[in-house]
Design a protein around this motif. Structure first.
Motif, PDB file in Angstrom:
ATOM      1  N   GLU A  61     -10.484  -1.795   5.517  1.00 36.28           N
ATOM      2  CA  GLU A  61     -10.747  -2.806   5.455  1.00 36.28           C
ATOM      3  C   GLU A  61     -11.276  -2.949   3.397  1.00 36.28           C
ATOM      4  O   GLU A  61     -10.037  -3.094   3.141  1.00 36.28           O
ATOM      5  CB  GLU A  61     -11.499  -3.559   5.783  1.00 36.28           C
ATOM      6  N   SER A  62     -12.295  -1.685   3.533  1.00 37.06           N
ATOM      7  CA  SER A  62     -12.831  -1.244   1.948  1.00 37.06           C
ATOM      8  C   SER A  62     -11.715  -0.687   1.369  1.00 37.06           C
ATOM      9  O   SER A  62     -10.996  -1.262   0.263  1.00 37.06           O
ATOM     10  CB  SER A  62     -13.849  -0.680   2.034  1.00 37.06           C
ATOM     11  N   LYS A  63     -11.129   0.193   2.126  1.00 34.73           N
ATOM     12  CA  LYS A  63      -9.791   1.610   1.999  1.00 34.73           C
ATOM     13  C   LYS A  63      -8.558  -0.602   0.964  1.00 34.73           C
ATOM     14  O   LYS A  63      -8.111   0.350   0.012  1.00 34.73           O
ATOM     15  CB  LYS A  63      -9.196   1.900   2.228  1.00 34.73           C
ATOM     16  N   ILE A  64      -8.035  -0.488   2.195  1.00 31.62           N
ATOM     17  CA  ILE A  64      -6.719  -1.778   1.341  1.00 31.62           C
ATOM     18  C   ILE A  64      -7.496  -2.521   0.540  1.00 31.62           C
ATOM     19  O   ILE A  64      -6.677  -3.456  -0.596  1.00 31.62           O
ATOM     20  CB  ILE A  64      -6.857  -2.724   2.843  1.00 31.62           C
ATOM     21  N   ILE A  65      -8.984  -2.905   0.503  1.00 30.86           N
ATOM     22  CA  ILE A  65      -9.046  -4.141  -0.595  1.00 30.86           C
ATOM     23  C   ILE A  65      -9.227  -2.385  -2.300  1.00 30.86           C
ATOM     24  O   ILE A  65      -8.562  -3.875  -3.233  1.00 30.86           O
ATOM     25  CB  ILE A  65     -10.856  -4.544  -0.850  1.00 30.86           C
ATOM     26  N   ILE A  66      -9.793  -2.098  -2.062  1.00 29.92           N
ATOM     27  CA  ILE A  66      -9.525  -0.707  -3.230  1.00 29.92           C
ATOM     28  C   ILE A  66      -8.315  -0.954  -4.149  1.00 29.92           C
ATOM     29  O   ILE A  66      -7.838  -0.932  -4.938  1.00 29.92           O
ATOM     30  CB  ILE A  66     -10.444   0.782  -3.014  1.00 29.92           C
ATOM     31  N   GLU A  67      -6.953  -0.267  -3.194  1.00 26.72           N
ATOM     32  CA  GLU A  67      -5.852  -0.562  -3.456  1.00 26.72           C
ATOM     33  C   GLU A  67      -4.963  -1.764  -3.493  1.00 26.72           C
ATOM     34  O   GLU A  67      -4.596  -1.457  -4.648  1.00 26.72           O
ATOM     35  CB  GLU A  67      -4.585  -0.124  -1.924  1.00 26.72           C
ATOM     36  N   GLN A  68      -5.570  -2.992  -3.008  1.00 33.06           N
ATOM     37  CA  GLN A  68      -4.739  -4.240  -3.962  1.00 33.06           C
ATOM     38  C   GLN A  68      -5.419  -3.792  -4.826  1.00 33.06           C
ATOM     39  O   GLN A  68      -4.624  -4.764  -6.309  1.00 33.06           O
ATOM     40  CB  GLN A  68      -4.967  -5.436  -2.739  1.00 33.06           C
ATOM     41  N   MET A  69      -7.294  -4.267  -5.258  1.00 30.62           N
ATOM     42  CA  MET A  69      -7.513  -4.631  -6.769  1.00 30.62           C
ATOM     43  C   MET A  69      -7.491  -2.937  -7.570  1.00 30.62           C
ATOM     44  O   MET A  69      -6.760  -3.022  -8.892  1.00 30.62           O
ATOM     45  CB  MET A  69      -9.188  -3.820  -6.315  1.00 30.62           C
ATOM     46  N   ALA A  70      -6.967  -2.290  -7.675  1.00 32.27           N
ATOM     47  CA  ALA A  70      -6.234  -1.400  -8.522  1.00 32.27           C
ATOM     48  C   ALA A  70      -4.531  -1.181  -8.084  1.00 32.27           C
ATOM     49  O   ALA A  70      -4.346  -1.878  -9.691  1.00 32.27           O
ATOM     50  CB  ALA A  70      -5.814  -0.005  -7.297  1.00 32.27           C
ATOM     51  N   ALA A  71      -3.687  -2.258  -7.470  1.00 33.09           N
ATOM     52  CA  ALA A  71      -2.633  -3.099  -7.613  1.00 33.09           C
ATOM     53  C   ALA A  71      -3.045  -3.844  -8.695  1.00 33.09           C
ATOM     54  O   ALA A  71      -2.116  -4.010  -9.522  1.00 33.09           O
ATOM     55  CB  ALA A  71      -1.847  -2.793  -6.642  1.00 33.09           C
ATOM     56  N   LEU A  72      -3.842  -4.776  -8.652  1.00 37.79           N
ATOM     57  CA  LEU A  72      -3.644  -6.093  -9.379  1.00 37.79           C
ATOM     58  C   LEU A  72      -4.380  -5.335 -10.754  1.00 37.79           C
ATOM     59  O   LEU A  72      -4.098  -6.237 -11.835  1.00 37.79           O
ATOM     60  CB  LEU A  72      -4.750  -6.949  -9.259  1.00 37.79           C
TER      61      LEU A  72
END
Length: 111
Positions: free
Chosen positions: A4-15
């Motif tokens: 879950e943390s990895k996905i959130i980090i990817e999402q934040m990086a994308a944004l």
């Protein structure tokens, strides 16, 4: 680190990239019907091949989704993915009391 943390980090990086953030905000505004790729490129003043790259990144991290209607692709925000990201960010807020932040309640109003 949890998945879950990895996905959130990817999402934040994308944004964290300005054009992707603008595209994401436009799709959030557009609602569930979304916007065709061509109309999105025109509205954002982004070349189609560059837009395609941005859309791919946002799709892979589950912030947007695409649907096909004939030969046209329509993109829309993935509200569930956005909600999951926001929930994950504030889940531990205030020593395990995210209701203090009020953020999630505000987000649910617009879904």
């Amino acid at each position: 680190m949890s998945d879950e943390s990895k996905i959130i980090i990817e999402q934040m990086a994308a944004l964290g990239q300005e054009s992707r953030f603008r595209v994401f905000r436009h799709l959030m505004t557009a609602g569930p019907d979304g916007v065709s790729a061509g109309a999105l490129a025109e509205a954002m003043d982004i070349r189609p091949n560059t837009l395609s790259t941005h859309l791919g990144i946002l799709s892979r991290c589950e912030l947007i989704r695409a649907r096909r209607d004939g030969r046209t692709l329509y993109y829309s925000a993935n509200i569930e993915g956005v909600r999951d990201m926001l929930t994950g960010i504030v889940a531990d807020c205030c020593n395990g009391h995210p209701e203090v932040c009020g953020v999630i309640d505000d987000v649910r109003v617009c879904s």
